[in-house]
Design a protein around this motif. Sequence first.
Motif, short mmCIF file in Angstrom:
data_model
loop_
_atom_site.label_atom_id
_atom_site.label_comp_id
_atom_site.label_asym_id
_atom_site.label_seq_id
_atom_site.Cartn_x
_atom_site.Cartn_y
_atom_site.Cartn_z
N GLY A 79 34.79 52.56 50.74
CA GLY A 79 35.06 51.14 50.85
C GLY A 79 35.77 50.56 49.65
N LEU A 80 35.95 49.49 49.43
CA LEU A 80 36.59 48.89 48.30
C LEU A 80 35.57 48.72 47.22
CD1 LEU A 80 38.54 45.75 49.76
CD2 LEU A 80 39.49 48.25 49.20
N ASN A 81 35.98 49.06 45.80
CA ASN A 81 35.07 49.15 44.87
C ASN A 81 35.22 47.54 44.19
OD1 ASN A 81 34.04 49.24 42.38
ND2 ASN A 81 35.38 50.58 41.37
N PRO A 82 33.93 47.11 44.28
CA PRO A 82 34.07 45.50 43.95
C PRO A 82 34.43 45.32 42.48
CG PRO A 82 32.11 46.07 45.11
CD PRO A 82 32.73 47.18 44.75
N GLU A 83 34.19 46.12 41.81
CA GLU A 83 34.55 45.92 40.14
C GLU A 83 35.97 46.28 39.80
OE1 GLU A 83 32.29 44.09 38.65
OE2 GLU A 83 31.43 44.12 40.59
N SER A 84 36.57 46.91 40.67
CA SER A 84 38.01 47.47 40.16
C SER A 84 39.02 46.37 40.17
CB SER A 84 38.79 48.27 41.55
OG SER A 84 38.64 47.53 42.58
N GLY A 85 38.69 45.20 40.48
CA GLY A 85 39.62 43.96 39.99
C GLY A 85 39.25 42.64 40.62
N PHE A 86 39.81 41.41 40.04
CA PHE A 86 39.34 40.21 40.45
C PHE A 86 40.61 39.47 40.84
CE2 PHE A 86 36.19 42.22 37.79
CZ PHE A 86 35.10 41.94 38.51
N PHE A 87 40.47 38.49 41.70
CA PHE A 87 41.62 37.46 42.15
C PHE A 87 41.00 36.02 42.02
CE2 PHE A 87 41.61 41.60 44.21
CZ PHE A 87 43.02 42.11 43.97
N ILE A 88 41.94 35.39 41.65
CA ILE A 88 41.58 33.82 41.35
C ILE A 88 42.37 33.13 42.42
CG2 ILE A 88 41.96 31.97 39.82
CD1 ILE A 88 41.23 33.69 37.54
N GLY A 89 41.67 31.99 43.22
CA GLY A 89 42.39 31.25 43.76
C GLY A 89 42.25 29.78 43.32
N VAL A 90 43.28 29.03 43.60
CA VAL A 90 43.50 27.50 43.11
C VAL A 90 43.64 26.58 44.03
CG1 VAL A 90 44.44 26.23 41.24
CG2 VAL A 90 44.04 28.66 40.65
N ASP A 91 43.07 25.93 44.42
CA ASP A 91 43.16 24.85 45.66
C ASP A 91 43.36 23.28 45.14
OD1 ASP A 91 43.66 24.15 48.43
OD2 ASP A 91 41.44 23.38 48.45
N ILE A 92 44.73 23.00 45.12
CA ILE A 92 44.98 21.63 44.57
C ILE A 92 44.72 20.65 45.66
CG2 ILE A 92 46.64 20.14 43.40
CD1 ILE A 92 48.10 22.80 42.90
N LYS A 93 43.67 19.70 45.34
CA LYS A 93 43.52 18.58 46.01
C LYS A 93 44.22 17.63 45.85
CE LYS A 93 39.31 20.95 47.85
NZ LYS A 93 39.48 21.02 49.20
N HIS A 94 43.87 16.19 46.54
CA HIS A 94 44.47 15.12 46.15
C HIS A 94 44.06 14.61 44.71
CE1 HIS A 94 47.36 12.03 47.02
NE2 HIS A 94 46.57 11.06 46.77
N PHE A 95 42.85 14.79 44.40
CA PHE A 95 42.15 14.33 43.19
C PHE A 95 41.35 15.27 42.38
CE2 PHE A 95 42.15 10.37 46.05
CZ PHE A 95 43.11 9.80 45.51
#
Length: 400
Positions: A79-95
């Motif tokens: 399966g996928l190796n958890p420590e092999s890379g990281f991903f950032i998500g940015v959710d722009i809300k109204h405030f």
Amino acid sequence: MDTKLLQEIEKGTKSALIKKNIINYYIQSGSSTITELSKVLDLSIPTVTKLIAEMCDDGYIEDKGKLETSGGRHPSLYGLNPESGFFIGVDIKHFRVHIGIMNFKGDLIDEDLIPYSIENSPESLDHLCKIILSFIHKQNIKQDKILNININISGRVNPESGYSYSIFYFEERPLSEIISSKIGYRVTIDNDTRSMTYGEYLAGCVNNEKNIIFVNVSWGLAIGIIIDGKIYSGKSGFSGEFGHIQAFDNEILCHCGKKGCLETEASGAAIYRHLKQAIKDGASSILSKKILEGKHITLQDIIEATNKEDILCIELVERTGLELGKHIAGLINIFNPEMVIIGGTVSLTADYIMQPIKTAIRKYSLNLVNKDSKIVLSNLRDRGGMIGACLLARTRLFEI
């Protein structure tokens, strides 16, 4: 982590395409044996064994141990190796901005909510970039292990070209390229509702359903569409503009520039507008004092007041639910989906929005069509956009 695979992906080699297929399979399924994987990919076991060995060396895949079986040789699970890379998500809300970081396997490592009032200006974009960099600098990981950042933006967004046409459209370069040059990381962008839909599909209330409509009732109104297990984006990435169908004969100018849009009477912005007007006309609410004194209130304040059984807020949310349900009934008649998910900020009122939606759907949709469509509340609630953005950041890097 070895970046050999990323370099192969950029070159588009045959081997890289198969490896992307392997990663996409593990994103969906979690883990499997080489025998199972070879059947899915329709490749020989020696070929898959060689590719898996290379991906283990690159650090993307790891041996998860032996699979327990009733007898005979115990095959290894990969399966996928958890420590092999990281991903950032940015959710722009109204405030505010909701930002999170996820490991390669899809586990959320950290998240933060940061005040942010979005404006269509270069200064506001610079502020967003500073928020992202500040969050990255707090993380206890090697920063070159951040493989991609996905940013959710409302309105018309083309994820393939990286252009946003609703906000931050200042120059000819794609917005994804502009932000990438400012922060020094690979960046992709997508529509916020589509991202929420994807988050719910992979990590929310979806089980085996493959045909889904996600209704994002936040400050604005939009839908995400999944057909046969794939996100439907439309020709230019503009699908899902549910809030801008012509629904009312009113003179309310929508932010899209047209009048009579569904969003003008069935959205968080509409609830906000009606509440302020009703209180000025003498109606009573928990929020009356704040509004009459000219203090700033947010949509979140209205949600909290509704859940505290504020009668005026409940009435406005229910009215919105009835209007929404009437038009969702039309979507059900057209798409005949397995599941309709109600999400977004206004969905945090739970039954106050859900019951009138269901009532209107029963009234206005065809019985033979709606009986097969589950109407459910989002599991991820107001975290759906951030989680979806993280998951999309990973998927975008390895999609075919």
